[in-house]
Design a protein around this motif. Structure first.
Motif, PDB file in Angstrom:
ATOM      1  N   LEU A 191       0.623  -0.784  -0.066  1.00 12.45           N
ATOM      2  CA  LEU A 191       0.297   0.516  -0.509  1.00 12.45           C
ATOM      3  C   LEU A 191       0.596   1.042  -0.064  1.00 12.45           C
ATOM      4  O   LEU A 191       0.576   2.471  -0.406  1.00 12.45           O
ATOM      5  CB  LEU A 191      -0.638  -0.379   1.407  1.00 12.45           C
ATOM      6  N   ALA A 192       1.985   1.438   1.158  1.00 10.83           N
ATOM      7  CA  ALA A 192       2.614   2.759   0.340  1.00 10.83           C
ATOM      8  C   ALA A 192       3.246   3.116  -1.024  1.00 10.83           C
ATOM      9  O   ALA A 192       3.522   3.974  -0.947  1.00 10.83           O
ATOM     10  CB  ALA A 192       4.382   2.163   1.792  1.00 10.83           C
ATOM     11  N   LEU A 193       3.553   2.157  -1.673  1.00 10.44           N
ATOM     12  CA  LEU A 193       4.058   2.213  -2.528  1.00 10.44           C
ATOM     13  C   LEU A 193       2.939   2.102  -3.421  1.00 10.44           C
ATOM     14  O   LEU A 193       3.720   3.883  -4.554  1.00 10.44           O
ATOM     15  CB  LEU A 193       4.651   1.022  -3.607  1.00 10.44           C
ATOM     16  N   LEU A 194       1.499   2.657  -3.546  1.00 12.10           N
ATOM     17  CA  LEU A 194       0.290   3.580  -4.331  1.00 12.10           C
ATOM     18  C   LEU A 194       0.164   4.654  -4.174  1.00 12.10           C
ATOM     19  O   LEU A 194      -0.360   5.259  -4.466  1.00 12.10           O
ATOM     20  CB  LEU A 194      -0.676   1.987  -4.092  1.00 12.10           C
ATOM     21  N   ILE A 195       0.429   5.281  -2.990  1.00 10.24           N
ATOM     22  CA  ILE A 195       0.290   6.393  -2.032  1.00 10.24           C
ATOM     23  C   ILE A 195       1.524   7.058  -3.153  1.00 10.24           C
ATOM     24  O   ILE A 195       2.054   6.835  -2.894  1.00 10.24           O
ATOM     25  CB  ILE A 195       0.933   6.979  -0.760  1.00 10.24           C
TER      26      ILE A 195
END
Length: 349
Positions: free
Chosen positions: A25-29
């Motif tokens: 999820l962090a990579l999608l922020i």
């Protein structure tokens, strides 16, 4: 031990899953937060706790501590660039606030660590502070979700096991304690200490297991499928603690009275058999006891054995020693029997 190992394996698997999801999820922020994805798994890890309510509490404390640490770092930046003074200020104030706000921001070094990250790595860079905060929050929220939705533990089975262990330990010690009378264990014999320590630790484990079971049910979706009356469990533990207390008391009195001390006359030979029979009979009651019922025949046998002990102790009394150790032991055995006798049978013959 097996239950603890299984619980730790489950917690490790959930922590690993939460860290992996948080990273994805962090990579999608979007925005500056995308530059700091490695803080999301850290947030998930910091929030993980075996129970749901513990994870919620730890997650909120992590977020609060993080916010306080960031504010603390910016307060230090007003003084100057990172140096011995500003670093010392952030660490000292962070540890102080963690101690003053244990319920809000948790203990340990969480506030100080957050402040140091922002002070040293950020160094007046607002984008770092923002990215760090956002990614940590993402990780904490993922940890909360995984803890709540995936195999939230119920510790009721372990609590039942610990209570049974305490009951069996007390029963076995009462049934076997006649060996001390047969062999005339001297005061200071290591077997006295072993018995006390075993009973004490088992009693402590039972209380902690029930408290943990209560915590594991809070906010747990599985509790609907596993209803349990924890008030009854606490009542059960209370009765067992009474049993353990009086069993310890009996052990202490016997240690002084088997051979006698300067303050305690030795137990007369004629009282040893009634004492052994009473220990065995009350131990049998404990072996068969459940929370709500008891074996009537065993209960009657224990009462008869105590009656014989009381009469024997009375007959052995002298003007100089009207109330010896055997009478005190009989009273403790009565309290044990009373603790494990259902109210409906208090007055039964």
């Amino acid at each position: 031990m097996r239950a603890l190992l299984d619980a730790q394996v489950i917690l490790a698997a959930k922590a690993a899953l939460a860290a992996g999801i948080a990273w994805a999820l962090a990579l999608l922020i979007p925005g500056v937060a995308a530059e700091y994805p490695y803080y999301a798994p850290l947030g998930a890890l910091l929030a993980m706790y075996p129970t749901v309510v513990g994870t919620v509490k730890l997650g909120l404390q992590t977020m609060t501590g993080l916010a306080i640490g960031i504010v603390l770092a910016y307060a230090a930046m007003w003084v100057g660039n990172p140096g011995s003074f500003t670093i010392s200020f952030v660490v000292g104030m962070g540890v102080l606030l963690a101690g003053l706000l244990p319920r809000t921001a948790g203990g340990g070094s969480g506030i100080a660590s957050a402040g140091l990250f922002v002070l040293i790595l950020g160094n007046n860079d607002l984008s770092f502070s923002f990215g760090y905060f956002v990614q940590m929050i993402v990780g904490v929220l993922v940890g909360l979700g995984v803890s709540t939705l995936i195999a939230p533990p119920l510790n009721t089975d372990n609590a039942l096991g610990q209570m049974s262990a305490l009951r069996r330990t007390a029963a076995q010690q009462l049934q076997d304690i006649g060996q001390a009378l047969e062999e005339n264990w001297v005061a200071g014999d290591p077997r006295w200490v072993e018995r006390r320590e075993e009973l004490f630790h088992t009693m402590q484990g039972a209380r902690e297991a029930v408290q943990y079971a209560e915590e594991s049910r809070k906010g747990n979706v599985r509790r609907r499928f596993h209803p349990r009356d924890l008030a009854k469990d606490y009542e059960h533990v209370g009765a067992l603690e009474t049993v353990a207390f009086h069993t310890l008391n009996i052990t202490n009195m016997l240690e002084d009275a088997v051979e006698g001390t300067t303050d305690e006359e030795p137990i007369p030979p004629g009282l040893k058999r009634p004492l052994q029979d009473a220990f065995s009979a009350v131990g049998d009651v404990l072996e068969l006891w459940t929370v709500e019922e008891n074996d009537d025949q065993t209960l009657v046998g224990a009462r008869q054995a105590l009656r014989v002990l009381e009469l024997s102790a009375f007959e052995a009394a002298t003007r100089e020693r009207p109330f010896g150790a055997a009478s005190s032991i009989a009273m403790s055995l009565h309290r044990i029997l009373h603790a494990v006798t259902p109210p409906s049978k208090y007055g039964s013959p």
